[in-house]
Design an enzyme around this catalytic site. Structure first.
Site, PDB file in Angstrom:
ATOM      1  N   TYR A  99      -7.565  55.406 -12.143  1.00 56.58           N
ATOM      2  CA  TYR A  99      -6.765  54.188 -12.142  1.00 56.58           C
ATOM      3  C   TYR A  99      -5.276  54.482 -12.329  1.00 56.58           C
ATOM      4  CZ  TYR A  99     -11.174  51.618 -12.787  1.00 56.58           C
ATOM      5  OH  TYR A  99     -12.429  51.092 -12.636  1.00 56.58           O
ATOM      6  N   GLN A 157     -16.962  47.914 -21.294  1.00 58.95           N
ATOM      7  CA  GLN A 157     -15.869  46.953 -21.465  1.00 58.95           C
ATOM      8  C   GLN A 157     -15.658  46.469 -22.894  1.00 58.95           C
ATOM      9  OE1 GLN A 157     -18.576  46.077 -19.408  1.00 58.95           O
ATOM     10  NE2 GLN A 157     -17.813  46.355 -17.340  1.00 58.95           N
ATOM     11  N   LYS A 197     -10.112  51.281  -7.692  1.00 55.83           N
ATOM     12  CA  LYS A 197      -9.824  49.873  -7.450  1.00 55.83           C
ATOM     13  C   LYS A 197     -10.216  49.499  -6.014  1.00 55.83           C
ATOM     14  CE  LYS A 197      -7.786  48.869 -11.405  1.00 55.83           C
ATOM     15  NZ  LYS A 197      -8.270  47.806 -12.322  1.00 55.83           N
ATOM     16  N   GLY A 215     -16.352  46.656  -9.767  1.00 62.38           N
ATOM     17  CA  GLY A 215     -16.932  45.348  -9.477  1.00 62.38           C
ATOM     18  C   GLY A 215     -15.965  44.199  -9.686  1.00 62.38           C
ATOM     19  N   GLY A 216     -15.074  44.343 -10.694  1.00 61.47           N
ATOM     20  CA  GLY A 216     -14.097  43.298 -10.963  1.00 61.47           C
ATOM     21  C   GLY A 216     -14.686  42.098 -11.680  1.00 61.47           C
TER      22      GLY A 216
END
Length: 302
Positions: free
Chosen positions: A174, A39, A207, A237-238
């Site tokens: 995605y 990230q 997702k 995981g979000g």
């Protein structure tokens, strides 16, 4: 135990290497606990500094400390970070993320394209020269935009070349862009999972499926896990949420939705080290050790 899995494009001389990578990464369960550490490019510093995030998370080494102490399948991050910290964290099982893009340009303004940074051969040579435990590679495909064809070609080559070197291949699938109205549409997610299977991926990170009321519904994931066939589906995981809620959702994704793992970042690393290690261990317990939610919560409290 999960039946032996061996793609046909793994050459005979690399079959043992692939099987060992798959067995170790899944703990013999066929499920993958992927600790996502990509990230810093994808979200810049938004996930590592701010309200509710421990100061230690701003240092990239925090993720390596977690990965070295916790039970995980693989730690997925960029090649550069592995080269910077790998000598001190040789016990970590790595998966090299081969592409990444920032979130500075909104998807509404331009169709996303995340180009490959390195070749699989570069990773294979690095694995040999460094002696690090590099078990696979990862790549993000953004479906639905004008650059889709280029990313699909790159993804197909990456999966095949990874197998030629006895490594696992994980695709982040995605759908994004102006033509994608709902990224959490179960039917769309199933379509993305099916594309991953056509590309030959070992696992596809997708997702979470939402019901019409906008809530996660593990039962709706069944369309995707069936569409993926022998490609294992991992749910993202979000954002960080309550530990017990996260673990229950993970359990339901596996036992109701029939997913084969998880790709979790923020719900692990946005915690102080000791808490992060326990959270990773709890996630691994559900994913690879077939433990209950109650067992996993006990790990958090020990």
């Amino acid at each position: 135990m999960f039946a032996k899995y061996l793609p046909a494009d793994v050459p005979a001389e690399k079959e043992g290497v692939f099987l060992e990578n798959f067995e170790k990464s899944t703990g013999g369960s066929g499920r993958l606990m992927l600790f996502a550490g990509d990230q810093k490019v994808e979200h810049l510093n938004n996930d590592f500094h701010g309200e509710g995030i421990p100061e230690e998370d701003n240092d990239p080494e925090h993720m390596f400390r977690i990965a070295s102490r916790a039970k995980i399948g693989v730690f997925a991050t960029q090649f550069g970070l592995i080269s910077r910290y790998g000598r001190e964290y040789r016990n970590v099982p790595y998966l090299v993320k081969l592409n990444s893009k920032t979130n500075l340009v909104p998807y509404e303004a331009k169709d996303p394209y995340s180009q490959q940074w390195l070749e699989v051969g570069d990773v294979a040579r690095f694995r040999e020269s460094s002696g690090l435990d590099i078990r696979g590679v990862g790549y993000t495909v953004y479906l639905g935009g004008e650059h889709e064809h280029a990313m699909l070609r790159e993804a197909a080559r990456i999966v095949h070349e990874a197998h030629e070197h006895g490594m696992l291949a994980v695709l982040w699938m995605y759908p994004k862009g102006p033509y994608v109205k709902n990224q959490h549409d179960p039917h769309l997610i199933a379509g993305a999972a099916g594309v991953a299977a056509c590309l030959g991926a070992d696992f596809a990170k997708v997702k979470v499926s939402y019901a019409t009321d906008g809530e996660a519904d593990a039962a709706l994931l069944q369309e995707a896990t069936q569409a993926a066939g022998r490609t294992g589906v991992l749910c993202e995981g979000g954002s960080k949420i309550d530990e017990s809620v996260f673990l229950r959702q993970l359990y339901d994704q596996i036992h109701i939705g029939r997913s084969r793992g998880n790709g979790t970042g923020r719900n692990i690393h946005q915690r102080p080290l000791e808490e992060a290690v326990k959270m990773a261990d709890a996630i691994y317990a559900i994913t690879c050790e077939n433990r209950s939610v109650e067992d996993a919560v006990k790990i958090l409290k020990n």
